[in-house]
Design a protein around this motif. Structure first.
Motif, mmCIF file in Angstrom:
data_model
loop_
_atom_site.group_PDB
_atom_site.id
_atom_site.type_symbol
_atom_site.label_atom_id
_atom_site.label_comp_id
_atom_site.label_asym_id
_atom_site.label_seq_id
_atom_site.Cartn_x
_atom_site.Cartn_y
_atom_site.Cartn_z
ATOM 1 N N ASP A 173 53.917 47.974 45.189
ATOM 2 C CA ASP A 173 53.058 48.936 45.879
ATOM 3 C C ASP A 173 53.281 50.351 45.351
ATOM 4 O OD1 ASP A 173 51.755 47.303 48.001
ATOM 5 O OD2 ASP A 173 53.831 46.904 48.553
ATOM 6 N N GLY A 174 54.498 50.594 44.908
ATOM 7 C CA GLY A 174 54.807 51.940 44.439
ATOM 8 C C GLY A 174 55.736 51.903 43.240
ATOM 9 N N LYS A 199 50.315 46.936 41.897
ATOM 10 C CA LYS A 199 49.155 46.247 42.465
ATOM 11 C C LYS A 199 47.960 47.195 42.450
ATOM 12 C CE LYS A 199 51.951 44.096 46.085
ATOM 13 N NZ LYS A 199 52.220 44.114 47.537
ATOM 14 N N SER A 200 46.795 46.652 42.681
ATOM 15 C CA SER A 200 45.628 47.502 42.875
ATOM 16 C C SER A 200 45.852 48.346 44.133
ATOM 17 C CB SER A 200 44.383 46.637 43.033
ATOM 18 O OG SER A 200 43.307 47.456 43.397
ATOM 19 N N GLY A 201 45.631 49.625 44.014
ATOM 20 C CA GLY A 201 45.923 50.538 45.126
ATOM 21 C C GLY A 201 47.327 51.111 45.060
ATOM 22 N N GLY A 202 48.132 50.590 44.135
ATOM 23 C CA GLY A 202 49.522 51.030 44.022
ATOM 24 C C GLY A 202 49.638 52.432 43.432
ATOM 25 N N ARG A 203 50.730 53.095 43.777
ATOM 26 C CA ARG A 203 50.907 54.514 43.442
ATOM 27 C C ARG A 203 51.964 54.721 42.384
ATOM 28 N NH1 ARG A 203 50.671 59.286 46.972
ATOM 29 N NH2 ARG A 203 50.273 61.020 45.571
ATOM 30 N N GLN A 269 44.079 56.200 37.842
ATOM 31 C CA GLN A 269 42.946 56.982 38.322
ATOM 32 C C GLN A 269 43.414 58.063 39.279
ATOM 33 O OE1 GLN A 269 39.410 54.958 39.574
ATOM 34 N NE2 GLN A 269 39.966 53.098 38.467
ATOM 35 N N TRP A 287 46.913 56.517 40.764
ATOM 36 C CA TRP A 287 46.780 55.207 41.415
ATOM 37 C C TRP A 287 46.243 54.188 40.421
ATOM 38 C CZ3 TRP A 287 46.434 59.529 44.408
ATOM 39 C CH2 TRP A 287 47.058 59.499 45.657
ATOM 40 N N PHE A 289 43.863 50.960 40.093
ATOM 41 C CA PHE A 289 42.841 50.196 40.825
ATOM 42 C C PHE A 289 42.318 49.079 39.954
ATOM 43 C CE2 PHE A 289 42.648 54.104 43.349
ATOM 44 C CZ PHE A 289 42.846 53.540 44.586
ATOM 45 N N PHE B 37 41.163 63.792 32.983
ATOM 46 C CA PHE B 37 41.819 62.886 33.920
ATOM 47 C C PHE B 37 40.900 62.377 34.986
ATOM 48 C CE2 PHE B 37 44.021 66.935 33.494
ATOM 49 C CZ PHE B 37 44.645 66.640 32.310
ATOM 50 N N SER B 39 38.597 60.250 36.731
ATOM 51 C CA SER B 39 38.177 58.893 36.490
ATOM 52 C C SER B 39 36.663 58.785 36.511
ATOM 53 C CB SER B 39 38.778 57.997 37.549
ATOM 54 O OG SER B 39 38.632 58.624 38.778
ATOM 55 N N GLN B 102 35.706 54.395 40.689
ATOM 56 C CA GLN B 102 36.182 53.141 41.242
ATOM 57 C C GLN B 102 37.112 53.380 42.424
ATOM 58 O OE1 GLN B 102 38.263 50.687 38.487
ATOM 59 N NE2 GLN B 102 38.712 49.145 40.032
ATOM 60 N N TYR B 103 37.966 54.396 42.320
ATOM 61 C CA TYR B 103 38.898 54.584 43.421
ATOM 62 C C TYR B 103 38.174 54.953 44.700
ATOM 63 C CZ TYR B 103 38.983 59.735 43.314
ATOM 64 O OH TYR B 103 38.661 61.061 43.413
ATOM 65 N N GLU B 106 37.012 51.836 46.258
ATOM 66 C CA GLU B 106 38.138 51.152 46.895
ATOM 67 C C GLU B 106 38.530 51.844 48.194
ATOM 68 O OE1 GLU B 106 39.983 48.200 45.403
ATOM 69 O OE2 GLU B 106 37.896 48.233 44.800
ATOM 70 N N GLY B 136 42.786 43.598 50.501
ATOM 71 C CA GLY B 136 43.516 43.172 49.298
ATOM 72 C C GLY B 136 43.916 44.328 48.398
ATOM 73 N N VAL B 137 44.120 45.486 49.018
ATOM 74 C CA VAL B 137 44.519 46.664 48.251
ATOM 75 C C VAL B 137 45.878 47.116 48.785
ATOM 76 C CG1 VAL B 137 43.937 49.085 47.807
ATOM 77 C CG2 VAL B 137 42.126 47.369 47.888
ATOM 78 N N SER B 138 46.720 47.602 47.912
ATOM 79 C CA SER B 138 48.031 48.062 48.373
ATOM 80 C C SER B 138 47.874 49.212 49.357
ATOM 81 C CB SER B 138 48.869 48.537 47.191
ATOM 82 O OG SER B 138 49.980 49.250 47.680
ATOM 83 N N SER B 140 49.515 51.603 49.644
ATOM 84 C CA SER B 140 49.815 52.884 48.992
ATOM 85 C C SER B 140 48.571 53.744 48.847
ATOM 86 C CB SER B 140 50.393 52.660 47.594
ATOM 87 O OG SER B 140 51.683 52.131 47.675
ATOM 88 N N ILE B 141 47.438 53.130 48.885
ATOM 89 C CA ILE B 141 46.175 53.869 48.756
ATOM 90 C C ILE B 141 46.023 54.904 49.871
ATOM 91 C CG2 ILE B 141 44.748 52.279 50.134
ATOM 92 C CD1 ILE B 141 42.467 52.773 48.195
#
Ligand SMILES: C[S@@+](CC[C@H](N)C(=O)[O-])C[C@H]1O[C@@H](n2cnc3c(N)ncnc32)[C@H](O)[C@@H]1O
Lengths: 289, 330
Positions: A173-174, A199-203, A269, A287, A289, B37, B39, B102-103, B106, B136-138, B140-141
């Motif tokens: 996740d991070g 992971k997707s969404g991970g930082r 991103q 991040w 994605f 940078f 995206s 894309q972000y 999401e 299904g996304v971490s 962390s978002i």
């Protein structure tokens, strides 16, 4: 200045390398301003940290006037850790960053969050500390012991290279790296690996010494870093040479903008950075994605 | 403002967006407009090119369709956010709004999933964690929303406005109503969207009233009120446009607050209250302006004072009054 190294033995270890490196023109990498053969850099960095590991905290505090603690707090607050998180802290030998993350997750606020979420997420929380140097990891483990965390199920110590991580794709996740990326041979490889394991969404978050742009402060800082730091180094550690290395390697490291673009090129991103203390250090963020 | 702020600006206000769908709140730390940078820029072509073919569908598939719960006069308290298909946004998205990075897709997907957890978990980080997991996304978002829970509330406000606009387009009956009835009907349609969240709505209001969120709250409410006036057939060029907006704002928020403590079936009392306030306003306007030559400004001030007094009479907390004052008096 959070410090990466300080040792009497550094000079001894560096000299033979510099000699052989000076004969080579290709495959050299920056070790300070001196060109060093690639395969030797990681070994050299390893050696340096082996001998400083136990003095490490003292030096960090002396050189940064204790500020490195605040910077690491800032890093972790940006990370926004949560119960059940799988996190990887790279070049994290001393455990500094990992302990902070764990403490944040275990704090009262986050307990409440957990209660609300109703699963037993704390059992899933995993914080991996990865460092190339087993001595640094040992320092970290010792400090975990002092904090009563030695058997904490969430902390996992892993010896490994940031350029070739042993973790699976899309598993974290991070990802954090504090004062570590400047030591590596190929920044791009480290970034690619960070991207791979998240992971997707991970930082992705990176805390690193950086470039000061504020005019007057820049001159003071330059003076401090080129004159004062090597002097303190000589005084405290009897080693001017290694501080020279430190200061030069900061100049060598890409500017904040350049580094941000490298992070974006690795596929991250929403890449951002924040300068702390006018750019003495910067926190870069992105991040996947 | 995460879901469709940029697109809404284009649609509603015909304002020219800067074509850079960055989220304003995060911008301070972002390298401003730097194509390197961002995206959304062509330079990171790998991220840019995947987004249009794949993501619209994915995100729409996840979109809540809560128009049903809205039209069924909130007879059920179940969240309308459970439904998985929502064709509504397709047409809007294709009307030339700038593509989102894309972000942002999401982020929208996560917020949308989080709404389904709000009835249980409230407008909280916990609901957002649950939503991220579901999408299904971490989780962390969540760090990418600088004002966390406020992002969720603002997203909801945006979604509701979008749905309201869809209803306005699709419901021909509205045109047969006289203006005061049309206004009543539209406010009701919009407020019914909050019915599944009613037990958590005081929390949403207090989030909206926080100093760091008030600007966005104000803008979103202003847009809502403008949209309703517009749909009621009122062209905004009138001199008393400000007064109309404020009067409707006062009616809307008073009814919103009334609804919080209304235990009658299907909020029956709320709608009676609403009709009364709208009729009042139209009558008062007439009386004051025609018979006493009072400025619209004064009418509004009068209405606001009157409604606040009524709200207090109905036993509403002083914090909510404070909220209304702040949101509607700017
Ligand atoms: C300056 S220390 C930073 C330690 C800790 N993160 C902190 O901020 O206090 C740099 C660390 O990077 C580690 N390191 C250097 N090269 C590495 C690599 N290629 N992979 C993993 N760790 C590395 C060193 O062993 C050392 O522990």
């Amino acid at each position: 200045m959070a410090l990466r190294m300080c040792t009497k033995s550094l000079r001894r270890k560096l000299f033979p390398v510099f000699n052989s490196a000076s004969l080579l023109h290709s495959h050299s990498t920056s070790f300070g301003f001196k060109e060093v053969r690639e395969e030797e850099k990681s070994q050299m960095v390893g050696n340096v940290f082996s001998s400083v590991a136990s003095n490490y905290d003292l030096m960090n505090d002396v050189m940064s006037a204790g500020l490195h603690r605040l910077w690491k707090d800032r890093l972790v607050s940006k990370l926004n850790p949560f119960p059940g998180m799988r996190h990887l802290d790279v070049a994290g030998g001393t455990g500094d960053v990992a302990f902070r993350i764990l403490e944040t997750i275990n704090s009262v606020d986050h307990r409440a969050l957990q209660d609300v979420l109703e699963d037993n997420l704390h059992e899933d929380t995993q914080i991996y500390v990865c460092d190339i140097n087993p001595n640094m990891l040992n320092v970290g483990k010792k400090r975990a012991q002092e904090r009563g965390l030695e058997n904490h199920q969430s902390l996992v110590w892993v010896e490994g290279d940031a350029e070739a991580l042993s973790f699976e794709d899309d598993s974290m996740d991070g990802y954090t790296i504090a004062f570590g990326i400047r030591n590596v041979t190929h920044i791009e490889k480290v970034l690619a690996e960070a991207h791979r394991v998240l992971k997707s969404g991970g930082r992705f978050l990176c805390l690193e010494l950086s470039h000061v742009e504020v005019p007057v402060f820049k001159q003071l800082y330059d003076y401090y870093s080129f004159s004062v730091i090597p002097a303190i180094g000589e005084l405290v550690a009897g080693d001017r040479e290694s501080y020279q290395y430190l200061v030069e390697s900061i100049r060598r490291f890409p500017s904040q903008d350049k580094f941000a673009s490298m992070i974006a090129d690795a596929g991250f991103q929403k890449v951002e950075y924040e300068n702390l203390v006018g750019g003495v250090v910067a926190v870069h963020s992105g991040w996947k994605f | 403002m995460y879901r469709s702020a940029a697109k809404r600006l284009l649609l509603l206000q015909s304002r020219v967006c800067n074509g850079h769908p960055q989220i304003s709140g995060v911008r301070t730390l972002t390298i401003p407009n730097s194509p390197r940078f961002s995206s959304t820029s062509a330079s990171s072509s790998q991220t840019f090119s995947d987004q249009s073919p794949n993501f619209p569908h994915q995100s729409h598939a996840q979109n809540p369709n809560f128009s049903d719960s809205a039209s069924s006069a909130s007879s059920s308290q179940s969240s309308g956010f459970e439904s998985e298909d929502a064709p509504h946004h397709e047409s809007r998205t294709s009307k030339g709004s700038p593509p989102r990075a894309q972000y942002q897709e999401e982020q929208a997907r996560v917020l949308s999933a989080s709404l389904r957890h709000v009835p249980n978990l409230g407008w909280t980080e916990a609901a957002m964690i649950a939503g991220a997991r579901e999408a299904g996304v971490s989780p962390s978002i969540i760090g990418s929303f600088p004002r966390k829970e406020a992002a969720l509330v603002e997203f909801f406000m945006d979604e509701c406005l979008q749905l309201l606009m869809d209803r306005i387009d699709s419901e021909k009956d509205l045109r047969n109503l006289i203006p005061s009835e049309r206004i009543s009907k539209l406010v009701r349609i919009r407020l019914e969207m909050q019915a599944p969240f009613i037990s958590k709505w005081p929390q949403a209001l207090s989030i909206q009233a926080q100093p760091q969120n008030i600007t966005t709250s104000f803008k979103q409410r202003a847009m809502l009120v403008d949209e309703i006036w517009h749909a009621a057939g009122d062209e905004a060029s009138d001199v008393d446009w400000y007064a109309k907006r404020a009067a409707l704002g006062a009616i809307y928020s008073t009814t919103e607050v009334y609804m919080l403590t209304d235990k009658s079936p299907d909020f029956h009392d709320t709608w009676t209250f609403l009709d009364g306030r709208v009729r009042d306003a139209f009558d008062l306007k007439k009386t004051f302006q025609e018979d006493f030559h009072v400025t619209p400004q004064r009418v509004v001030e009068f209405l606001q004072a009157k409604y606040l007094a009524e709200a207090v009479g109905a036993g509403m907390g002083s914090s909510l009054q404070g909220f209304m004052r702040r949101v509607f008096q700017g």
